[in-house]
Scaffold this motif. Structure first.
Motif, PDB file in Angstrom:
ATOM      1  N   GLU A   1      33.529  41.646  50.029  1.00  0.00           N
ATOM      2  CA  GLU A   1      33.587  41.741  48.573  1.00  0.00           C
ATOM      3  C   GLU A   1      33.311  40.437  47.824  1.00  0.00           C
ATOM      4  O   GLU A   1      33.573  39.351  48.318  1.00  0.00           O
ATOM      5  N   LEU A   2      32.735  40.637  46.630  1.00  0.00           N
ATOM      6  CA  LEU A   2      32.576  39.583  45.626  1.00  0.00           C
ATOM      7  C   LEU A   2      33.101  40.231  44.353  1.00  0.00           C
ATOM      8  O   LEU A   2      32.622  41.293  43.959  1.00  0.00           O
ATOM      9  N   LEU A   3      34.108  39.652  43.763  1.00  0.00           N
ATOM     10  CA  LEU A   3      34.784  40.330  42.651  1.00  0.00           C
ATOM     11  C   LEU A   3      35.192  39.341  41.567  1.00  0.00           C
ATOM     12  O   LEU A   3      35.116  38.124  41.757  1.00  0.00           O
ATOM     13  N   ILE A   4      35.598  39.914  40.432  1.00  0.00           N
ATOM     14  CA  ILE A   4      36.090  39.059  39.355  1.00  0.00           C
ATOM     15  C   ILE A   4      37.587  38.842  39.555  1.00  0.00           C
ATOM     16  O   ILE A   4      38.347  39.793  39.713  1.00  0.00           O
ATOM     17  N   ASP A   5      38.002  37.574  39.576  1.00  0.00           N
ATOM     18  CA  ASP A   5      39.424  37.232  39.504  1.00  0.00           C
ATOM     19  C   ASP A   5      39.724  36.928  38.041  1.00  0.00           C
ATOM     20  O   ASP A   5      39.183  35.957  37.493  1.00  0.00           O
ATOM     21  N   PHE A   6      40.530  37.747  37.406  1.00  0.00           N
ATOM     22  CA  PHE A   6      41.023  37.402  36.074  1.00  0.00           C
ATOM     23  C   PHE A   6      42.331  36.646  36.287  1.00  0.00           C
ATOM     24  O   PHE A   6      43.330  37.230  36.724  1.00  0.00           O
TER      25      PHE A   6
END
Ligand code: ATP
Length: 314
Positions: free
Chosen positions: A9-14
């Protein structure tokens, strides 16, 4: 320099702006790129290696942001996929000691389709499987099994990080263990946290856990121990390789920096069989990888904090 294919995975960390480790109270979040396999690819690329990211993001502005962020770090994104499903999001909150609390909203990462054409590029290169979400189902999980098989038959150096997240496997730990075992059996190198080593082996002692993993097939075991460094078990030797002293502010990505730096060094060896026979050589590599992990804790954000080659050398 050999390529390291990092799949997952490549995801947004908020990331919650205020410290406190309590997501329920957070009101403002900063958008950052994250996802363990993508972090590892960035760690390798920032050190000057060939990190290749294989994963799926949404065909949306978040997906575009993520791919451009890792590309900027030097990662090869030519094998990344886009999907109509929204990009995977994670919400992260940090306590003052750098420990974190996070939840996932899963999206496009699970849709990674297996691509048989990758096989032709596999021979003699390295594969890193370390997605926190990969064993939760979707075509990503199927792709994981197939890439593992391909890597095994193509004589790749295989690395596995189970990236156990308690929140994701609350009542299902047994299933998590069962799903991890084929990867542990076929990998040359496994990176565990202490919690993961004990959970996956079913042992109460980390030395016994390492013996168990060697018996099922892994040659090199690293158990990361935060500021204590890393327990390295290989070739009938077990030692704790110490880390350097730092003041941590955000531990996010330390494990990814560690394994990325270790894989970068293995990829740089002419013949990676040397690491199986030469414990001292491997211990020196782990020492450097510890340093990469330690440096990463001294800055916020998983990718930004990863050291470059010159930061690591100095
Ligand atoms: P993650 O939670 O990111 O999956 P992890 O729990 O596997 O990671 P850590 O043990 O936190 O990873 O860190 C990886 C390595 O980085 C450690 O083995 C150690 O060498 C180094 N490191 C991490 N934290 C510190 C620290 N506070 N001081 C010195 N070194 C550290």
């Amino acid at each position: 320099m050999r390529k390291v294919f990092c799949i997952g995975e490549l995801l947004i960390d908020f990331v919650a702006e205020k410290q406190g480790n309590d997501l329920s109270k957070a009101t403002q979040f900063t958008k950052k790129a994250g996802g363990a396999p993508a972090n590892v690819a960035c760690a390798i690329a920032k050190l000057g290696g060939k990190g290749v990211f294989v994963g799926c993001v949404g065909d949306d502005p978040f997906g575009s942001f993520l791919l451009s962020t890792v590309k900027k770090e030097g990662v090869d994104i030519s094998l990344a996929q886009r999907s109509k499903t929204f990009t995977t999001l994670a919400f992260v909150s940090l306590a003052e000691d750098g420990e974190r609390d996070f939840v996932f909203s899963r999206g496009a990462d699970k849709e990674l389709a297996y691509d048989p054409s990758l096989r032709k590029d596999f021979h003699g290169n390295l594969l890193h499987l370390g997605a926190a979400t990969a064993l939760l189902g979707g075509s990503l999980e199927k792709a994981y099994g197939k890439y593992l098989f391909d890597a095994f038959t193509k004589e790749m150096f295989i690395s596995f990080d189970p990236n156990f997240r308690g929140d994701l496997w609350k009542e299902n730990e047994k299933q998590f263990i069962k799903k991890c075992m084929p990867f542990i059996e076929k990998s040359h190198l496994c990176k565990f946290s202490l919690e993961e080593a004990l959970l996956l082996s079913g042992k109460k002692d980390v030395n016994e856990a390492c013996d168990f993993f060697h018996e099922v097939g892994t040659k090199i075991i690293t158990v990361t121990l935060g500021k204590e460094g890393t327990l390295l078990s290989s070739n009938n030797t077990k030692k704790i390789i110490p880390s350097i002293a730092v003041k941590p502010i955000d531990t996010t990505g330390a494990g990814d920096a560690f394994i990325g730096c270790l894989l970068y060094q293995i990829a740089d060896l002419g013949n990676f069989n040397r690491v199986f026979e030469d414990y001292e050589l491997l211990a020196k590599m782990v020492q450097k990888a510890n340093k990469a992990g330690a440096i990463t804790t001294t800055n916020y954000g998983a990718i930004v904090a990863l050291p470059t080659k010159s930061q690591l050398e100095n």
